[in-house]
Design a protein around this motif. Sequence first.
Motif, PDB file in Angstrom:
ATOM      1  N   TYR A  43      -8.540   5.357  -9.173  1.00 18.07           N
ATOM      2  CA  TYR A  43      -9.078   4.131  -9.768  1.00 18.07           C
ATOM      3  C   TYR A  43      -8.053   3.001  -9.698  1.00 18.07           C
ATOM      4  CZ  TYR A  43     -10.878   0.920 -13.305  1.00 18.07           C
ATOM      5  OH  TYR A  43     -11.314  -0.198 -13.962  1.00 18.07           O
ATOM      6  N   CYS A  44      -6.788   3.325  -9.940  1.00 18.42           N
ATOM      7  CA  CYS A  44      -5.741   2.292  -9.963  1.00 18.42           C
ATOM      8  C   CYS A  44      -5.355   1.801  -8.576  1.00 18.42           C
ATOM      9  CB  CYS A  44      -4.495   2.832 -10.672  1.00 18.42           C
ATOM     10  SG  CYS A  44      -4.717   3.138 -12.438  1.00 18.42           S
ATOM     11  N   THR A  45      -5.366   2.684  -7.592  1.00 14.53           N
ATOM     12  CA  THR A  45      -4.807   2.332  -6.276  1.00 14.53           C
ATOM     13  C   THR A  45      -5.843   2.150  -5.167  1.00 14.53           C
ATOM     14  OG1 THR A  45      -4.489   4.675  -5.727  1.00 14.53           O
ATOM     15  CG2 THR A  45      -2.659   3.543  -6.811  1.00 14.53           C
ATOM     16  N   ALA A  46      -7.115   2.395  -5.471  1.00 10.70           N
ATOM     17  CA  ALA A  46      -8.137   2.313  -4.415  1.00 10.70           C
ATOM     18  C   ALA A  46      -8.183   0.932  -3.779  1.00 10.70           C
ATOM     19  CB  ALA A  46      -9.507   2.687  -4.969  1.00 10.70           C
ATOM     20  N   ALA A  50       0.831  -1.201   0.000  1.00  5.61           N
ATOM     21  CA  ALA A  50       0.000   0.000   0.000  1.00  5.61           C
ATOM     22  C   ALA A  50       0.872   1.260   0.000  1.00  5.61           C
ATOM     23  CB  ALA A  50      -0.927  -0.009   1.213  1.00  5.61           C
ATOM     24  N   GLY A  51       1.958   1.241   0.779  1.00 11.82           N
ATOM     25  CA  GLY A  51       2.866   2.393   0.792  1.00 11.82           C
ATOM     26  C   GLY A  51       3.522   2.612  -0.559  1.00 11.82           C
ATOM     27  N   ILE A  52       3.909   1.535  -1.230  1.00 11.65           N
ATOM     28  CA  ILE A  52       4.499   1.649  -2.563  1.00 11.65           C
ATOM     29  C   ILE A  52       3.480   2.219  -3.541  1.00 11.65           C
ATOM     30  CG2 ILE A  52       5.440   0.326  -4.498  1.00 11.65           C
ATOM     31  CD1 ILE A  52       6.616  -1.610  -2.407  1.00 11.65           C
ATOM     32  N   HIS A 109      -5.285   7.419  -1.495  1.00 10.21           N
ATOM     33  CA  HIS A 109      -5.268   8.720  -0.817  1.00 10.21           C
ATOM     34  C   HIS A 109      -4.560   9.767  -1.676  1.00 10.21           C
ATOM     35  CE1 HIS A 109      -5.729   6.703   3.419  1.00 10.21           C
ATOM     36  NE2 HIS A 109      -6.560   6.223   2.521  1.00 10.21           N
ATOM     37  N   ILE A 110      -3.289   9.538  -1.983  1.00 11.58           N
ATOM     38  CA  ILE A 110      -2.467  10.405  -2.853  1.00 11.58           C
ATOM     39  C   ILE A 110      -2.374  11.824  -2.311  1.00 11.58           C
ATOM     40  CG2 ILE A 110      -1.900  10.823  -5.295  1.00 11.58           C
ATOM     41  CD1 ILE A 110      -4.228   9.017  -6.038  1.00 11.58           C
ATOM     42  N   ALA A 122     -16.570   5.881  -7.242  1.00 14.20           N
ATOM     43  CA  ALA A 122     -15.880   6.750  -6.286  1.00 14.20           C
ATOM     44  C   ALA A 122     -14.780   7.599  -6.912  1.00 14.20           C
ATOM     45  CB  ALA A 122     -15.328   5.917  -5.131  1.00 14.20           C
ATOM     46  N   PRO A 123     -13.917   7.073  -7.798  1.00 14.28           N
ATOM     47  CA  PRO A 123     -12.860   7.918  -8.368  1.00 14.28           C
ATOM     48  C   PRO A 123     -13.388   9.106  -9.163  1.00 14.28           C
ATOM     49  CG  PRO A 123     -12.388   5.602  -8.754  1.00 14.28           C
ATOM     50  CD  PRO A 123     -13.788   5.678  -8.236  1.00 14.28           C
TER      51      PRO A 123
END
Length: 254
Positions: free
Chosen positions: A104-107, A54-56, A113-114, A212-213
């Motif tokens: 969309y990619c990381t949810a 998740a951090g990456i 969060h970003i 959501a995105p």
Amino acid sequence: MAENKEEDVNLGANKYRETQPLGTAAQTDKDYKEPPPAPLFEPGELSSWSFYRAGIAEFMATFLSLYITILTVMGLKRSDSLCSSVGIQGVAWAFGGMIFALVYCTAGISGGHINPAVTFGLFLARKLSLTRAVFYIVMQCLGAICGAGVVKGFMVGPYEKLKGGANFVSPGYTKGDGLGAEIIGTFVLVYTVFSATDAKRSARDSHVPILAPLPIGFAVFLVHLATIPITGTGINPCQESWSCYHLQQRRGME
């Protein structure tokens, strides 16, 4: 025969009502259980691969966001660039569009969060632990530095000339005006994130997690349209930290 037919019609009318509930009212029978608040400290996360993954994801998302948006801002400011006519709308679309794509990619990996402001807001709501929140913010800031560093690496001249696309309070506005605009803009973003990811809505409306995105990216777009003329928009603290770092470097060299 006619009586039986009329009876069948009445039975059908009662069984299949014309007025059916729409939206959330149609799914009130879905069970929803309030998730327990995240613990303040969760040392067990440190031994989990999903924690580091998740951090990456946050690092890469912030890296790509800064890379694309800084290039867009610099293209707007350069009079000799083909993108000099992109305008405020183009910059706003670059920010909003990248957030839409990256959320969309990381949810599904990190929550998408970003933005340290989003992470901090979710931490205050006890949606994630302090351990994860600090890790996310560190990775986001590192991603922002690396993203801006890559842009500077192959555009040294324009980068120095245009001050790295750093934000300033526009003439005619005070620092208090800029502060107020940034507070409201960040509130709009975080409020949209909370609304779009509300677990109760997700339980009742199955389409909410999928969409959501879209509202999050659109909120970023609208906030940039409103506040670019005032401060250049800095609703992402890791972007602003890089701007401040770059300006301090410039002042030291001068």
